[in-house]
Scaffold this motif. Structure first.
Motif, PDB file in Angstrom:
ATOM      1  N   TRP A 164       0.813  -1.214   0.000  1.00 39.67           N
ATOM      2  CA  TRP A 164       0.000   0.000   0.000  1.00 39.67           C
ATOM      3  C   TRP A 164       0.847   1.264   0.000  1.00 39.67           C
ATOM      4  O   TRP A 164       0.467   2.270  -0.600  1.00 39.67           O
ATOM      5  N   GLN A 165       1.975   1.244   0.637  1.00 35.48           N
ATOM      6  CA  GLN A 165       2.878   2.388   0.557  1.00 35.48           C
ATOM      7  C   GLN A 165       3.445   2.511  -0.842  1.00 35.48           C
ATOM      8  O   GLN A 165       3.617   3.621  -1.356  1.00 35.48           O
ATOM      9  N   GLY A 166       3.715   1.378  -1.487  1.00 38.57           N
ATOM     10  CA  GLY A 166       4.236   1.422  -2.840  1.00 38.57           C
ATOM     11  C   GLY A 166       3.235   1.946  -3.841  1.00 38.57           C
ATOM     12  O   GLY A 166       3.606   2.577  -4.839  1.00 38.57           O
ATOM     13  N   ALA A 167       1.946   1.698  -3.597  1.00 36.60           N
ATOM     14  CA  ALA A 167       0.904   2.157  -4.524  1.00 36.60           C
ATOM     15  C   ALA A 167       0.578   3.628  -4.362  1.00 36.60           C
ATOM     16  O   ALA A 167      -0.141   4.205  -5.188  1.00 36.60           O
ATOM     17  N   THR A 168       1.111   4.251  -3.324  1.00 43.51           N
ATOM     18  CA  THR A 168       0.871   5.674  -3.097  1.00 43.51           C
ATOM     19  C   THR A 168       1.643   6.520  -4.104  1.00 43.51           C
ATOM     20  O   THR A 168       2.802   6.245  -4.387  1.00 43.51           O
ATOM     21  N   ALA A 169       0.986   7.547  -4.624  1.00 45.91           N
ATOM     22  CA  ALA A 169       1.658   8.445  -5.559  1.00 45.91           C
ATOM     23  C   ALA A 169       2.745   9.231  -4.832  1.00 45.91           C
ATOM     24  O   ALA A 169       2.437  10.045  -3.963  1.00 45.91           O
ATOM     25  N   PRO A 170       4.043   9.021  -5.143  1.00 50.62           N
ATOM     26  CA  PRO A 170       5.124   9.715  -4.433  1.00 50.62           C
ATOM     27  C   PRO A 170       5.020  11.231  -4.529  1.00 50.62           C
ATOM     28  O   PRO A 170       5.435  11.944  -3.626  1.00 50.62           O
ATOM     29  N   LEU A 171       4.468  11.727  -5.643  1.00 50.64           N
ATOM     30  CA  LEU A 171       4.387  13.171  -5.841  1.00 50.64           C
ATOM     31  C   LEU A 171       3.644  13.863  -4.713  1.00 50.64           C
ATOM     32  O   LEU A 171       3.962  14.987  -4.331  1.00 50.64           O
ATOM     33  N   TRP A 172       2.645  13.181  -4.142  1.00 52.91           N
ATOM     34  CA  TRP A 172       1.799  13.826  -3.144  1.00 52.91           C
ATOM     35  C   TRP A 172       2.366  13.779  -1.738  1.00 52.91           C
ATOM     36  O   TRP A 172       1.866  14.470  -0.851  1.00 52.91           O
ATOM     37  N   GLN A 173       3.398  12.966  -1.524  1.00 49.91           N
ATOM     38  CA  GLN A 173       3.886  12.800  -0.160  1.00 49.91           C
ATOM     39  C   GLN A 173       4.356  14.128   0.433  1.00 49.91           C
ATOM     40  O   GLN A 173       3.986  14.495   1.542  1.00 49.91           O
ATOM     41  N   GLY A 174       5.167  14.869  -0.324  1.00 48.14           N
ATOM     42  CA  GLY A 174       5.645  16.155   0.174  1.00 48.14           C
ATOM     43  C   GLY A 174       4.539  17.181   0.262  1.00 48.14           C
ATOM     44  O   GLY A 174       4.489  17.993   1.196  1.00 48.14           O
ATOM     45  N   ILE A 175       3.625  17.164  -0.718  1.00 45.86           N
ATOM     46  CA  ILE A 175       2.510  18.117  -0.700  1.00 45.86           C
ATOM     47  C   ILE A 175       1.626  17.895   0.516  1.00 45.86           C
ATOM     48  O   ILE A 175       1.214  18.833   1.198  1.00 45.86           O
TER      49      ILE A 175
ATOM     50  N   SER B 144      -8.215  -2.104 -23.157  1.00 44.20           N
ATOM     51  CA  SER B 144      -8.011  -1.570 -21.811  1.00 44.20           C
ATOM     52  C   SER B 144      -7.218  -0.266 -21.881  1.00 44.20           C
ATOM     53  O   SER B 144      -6.465  -0.038 -22.830  1.00 44.20           O
ATOM     54  N   TYR B 145      -7.397   0.549 -20.855  1.00 47.32           N
ATOM     55  CA  TYR B 145      -6.695   1.832 -20.780  1.00 47.32           C
ATOM     56  C   TYR B 145      -5.362   1.736 -20.046  1.00 47.32           C
ATOM     57  O   TYR B 145      -4.502   2.602 -20.202  1.00 47.32           O
ATOM     58  N   TYR B 146      -5.201   0.686 -19.232  1.00 48.72           N
ATOM     59  CA  TYR B 146      -4.011   0.607 -18.373  1.00 48.72           C
ATOM     60  C   TYR B 146      -3.321  -0.742 -18.543  1.00 48.72           C
ATOM     61  O   TYR B 146      -3.944  -1.760 -18.873  1.00 48.72           O
ATOM     62  N   ASP B 147      -2.031  -0.723 -18.274  1.00 56.19           N
ATOM     63  CA  ASP B 147      -1.195  -1.915 -18.303  1.00 56.19           C
ATOM     64  C   ASP B 147      -0.991  -2.383 -16.864  1.00 56.19           C
ATOM     65  O   ASP B 147      -0.568  -1.596 -16.001  1.00 56.19           O
ATOM     66  N   THR B 148      -1.300  -3.652 -16.582  1.00 63.30           N
ATOM     67  CA  THR B 148      -1.149  -4.169 -15.216  1.00 63.30           C
ATOM     68  C   THR B 148       0.102  -5.029 -15.045  1.00 63.30           C
ATOM     69  O   THR B 148       0.223  -5.752 -14.053  1.00 63.30           O
ATOM     70  N   THR B 149       1.037  -4.903 -15.977  1.00 65.95           N
ATOM     71  CA  THR B 149       2.311  -5.604 -15.817  1.00 65.95           C
ATOM     72  C   THR B 149       3.003  -5.239 -14.502  1.00 65.95           C
ATOM     73  O   THR B 149       3.600  -6.116 -13.853  1.00 65.95           O
ATOM     74  N   PRO B 150       2.953  -3.967 -14.047  1.00 63.70           N
ATOM     75  CA  PRO B 150       3.565  -3.652 -12.747  1.00 63.70           C
ATOM     76  C   PRO B 150       2.981  -4.467 -11.599  1.00 63.70           C
ATOM     77  O   PRO B 150       3.707  -4.811 -10.659  1.00 63.70           O
ATOM     78  N   LEU B 151       1.685  -4.799 -11.667  1.00 67.60           N
ATOM     79  CA  LEU B 151       1.076  -5.595 -10.605  1.00 67.60           C
ATOM     80  C   LEU B 151       1.667  -7.002 -10.581  1.00 67.60           C
ATOM     81  O   LEU B 151       1.924  -7.555  -9.506  1.00 67.60           O
ATOM     82  N   ARG B 152       1.891  -7.588 -11.739  1.00 71.76           N
ATOM     83  CA  ARG B 152       2.503  -8.916 -11.781  1.00 71.76           C
ATOM     84  C   ARG B 152       3.875  -8.888 -11.100  1.00 71.76           C
ATOM     85  O   ARG B 152       4.191  -9.780 -10.289  1.00 71.76           O
ATOM     86  N   ARG B 153       4.676  -7.879 -11.402  1.00 68.82           N
ATOM     87  CA  ARG B 153       6.010  -7.793 -10.786  1.00 68.82           C
ATOM     88  C   ARG B 153       5.891  -7.616  -9.272  1.00 68.82           C
ATOM     89  O   ARG B 153       6.680  -8.193  -8.506  1.00 68.82           O
ATOM     90  N   THR B 154       4.916  -6.825  -8.843  1.00 71.70           N
ATOM     91  CA  THR B 154       4.715  -6.613  -7.410  1.00 71.70           C
ATOM     92  C   THR B 154       4.299  -7.907  -6.721  1.00 71.70           C
ATOM     93  O   THR B 154       4.812  -8.240  -5.642  1.00 71.70           O
TER      94      THR B 154
END
Length: 393
Positions: free
Chosen positions: A84-95, A149-159
């Motif tokens: 769940w931390q990995g799925a968080t958008a890093p851009l928003w952490q500082g904001i 489909s609009y999105y690629d879920t290859t990152p989910l397989r690696r995760t």
């Protein structure tokens, strides 16, 4: 007494003897980014030594299921949090850190930030989960994932390959079930460790919600998100044979109850809540009715004369009337006022932490009630609990 020991003793949900049930089941509903709530639920259950024998999930619940079953008890909560931390958008952490005091000032600003974060997920995806395709579906060759489909879920397989030990899943120490829909037939299917060798594609199939995510091919068939048909695997667990005395924790991410909407945004939010809540109350009512029928049948069979007890019919009916007991514990995420219809794809770190904390606190409050872990004493042998609704002990 050490500080750690004192802190442990104040947490009344910790370290209890195993409840008097033949199995503990954890049932996880789908709901996208809201799934961090389930991580908090599991963390509190693990602290209480309530380790499930069977975990069943659909969509994001299937991903959480795989992480739980595919890790040893001592690292499950950590692996869930890592996902769940990995799925968080890093851009928003500082904001979020900079705007923390302002976000606490009122719902209007928080709602705006959530909408911006959801927009970021739509345009940029979620790290380790899904990423947007560069091509437009209408320009891609027909029949390809890019065209459907609009999105690629290859990152989910690696995760999944990184966070989940599939050998451990298939060793059978803990039962796993995940639901998906056969695209061609429209039939609902469960991939279960009792009947399948589970691989990343089975988990991905359960979460392949169209048209965002591509269908997943398994043994020549293509599968979509199980939430298209049923967003909770409760019935699969309750109907399983042979029946067992069961303590089931049903973790829902969509609340079937709500207020009449007053704006179009509220209409869209309420529509999703009704669509994906999966009629959990209807399922629990059905289980209660079946329990009443079994008990009635058992009493009737006791009154039969000896000559009628020797037949095959009696043996079949006696098997169907074996009495088992069920505790069904509801843990339901209650949305905040500032959360809108995009709450299931709003992947900000702040919201993830809020959802996780809510799941943890709801579970702690629920486990303070001794009856939750006790065998039901009523005639039906079936009791439901929803003790976190009012947020009180």
């Amino acid at each position: 007494m050490s500080t750690v020991e004192a802190r442990t003793k104040t947490k009344t949900h910790r370290a209890r003897p195993r409840p008097p049930f033949e199995q503990i089941a954890l049932v996880l509903q789908g709901g996208g980014a809201l799934g961090a709530y389930q991580g908090g639920v599991y963390e509190a259950l693990a602290e209480a030594d309530l380790h499930p024998d069977w975990v069943a999930g659909i969509s994001i619940g299937a991903i959480n299921t795989a992480i739980i079953v595919g890790n040893p008890p001592e690292s499950r909560a950590d692996r869930l949090r890592e996902f769940w931390q990995g799925a968080t958008a890093p851009l928003w952490q500082g904001i979020e850190a900079a705007c923390g005091p302002l976000l606490a000032a009122g719902d209007a600003l928080r709602s705006a930030m959530n909408q911006l974060s959801a927009g970021l997920a739509v345009s940029s995806g979620a790290s380790g989960f899904f990423s947007p395709r560069l091509s437009v579906p209408w320009l891609a060759p027909a029949g390809t994932p890019e065209a459907t489909s609009y999105y690629d879920t290859t990152p989910l397989r690696r995760t999944l390959e990184r966070l989940v030990d599939f050998d451990r899943i298939n060793a059978g120490e803990m039962r796993l079930s995940v639901g998906a829909v056969n695209v061609r037939s429209g039939n609902f299917v469960y991939f279960d460790t009792q009947t399948h060798t589970i691989a990343p594609e089975h988990i991905m199939a359960s979460g392949a919600l169209p048209p965002g995510f591509p269908a997943v091919e398994i043994e020549g068939e293509h599968y979509w998100d199980g939430g298209l048909v049923s967003n909770t695997p409760l019935q699969w667990v309750m109907d399983a044979e042979p029946r067992c005395d069961t303590l089931a924790f049903q973790v829902d991410l969509w609340d079937a109850r709500g207020e009449n909407p007053r704006t179009m945004a509220q209409v869209m939010t309420r529509e999703k809540e009704i669509q994906y809540s999966s009629r959990t109350r209807a399922n629990s009512d059905r289980v209660r009715q079946m329990q009443q029928m079994r008990n009635t049948l058992a009493m009737l069979l006791q009154k039969l004369p000896a000559e009628l007890r020797a037949g095959q019919e009696f043996a079949l009916l006696r098997e169907a009337s074996i009495r088992k007991v069920y505790n069904l514990v509801h843990l339901i995420y209650r949305s905040k006022q500032y959360e809108g219809d995009s709450k299931d794809y709003e992947f900000s770190r702040l919201s993830m932490q809020d959802h996780w904390r809510a799941g943890y606190n709801d579970t702690v409050r629920t486990l303070r009630h001794p009856a939750v872990l006790e065998r039901p004493q009523n005639e039906e042998g079936f009791v439901t609990f929803d003790l976190s609704r009012d947020g009180s002990d």
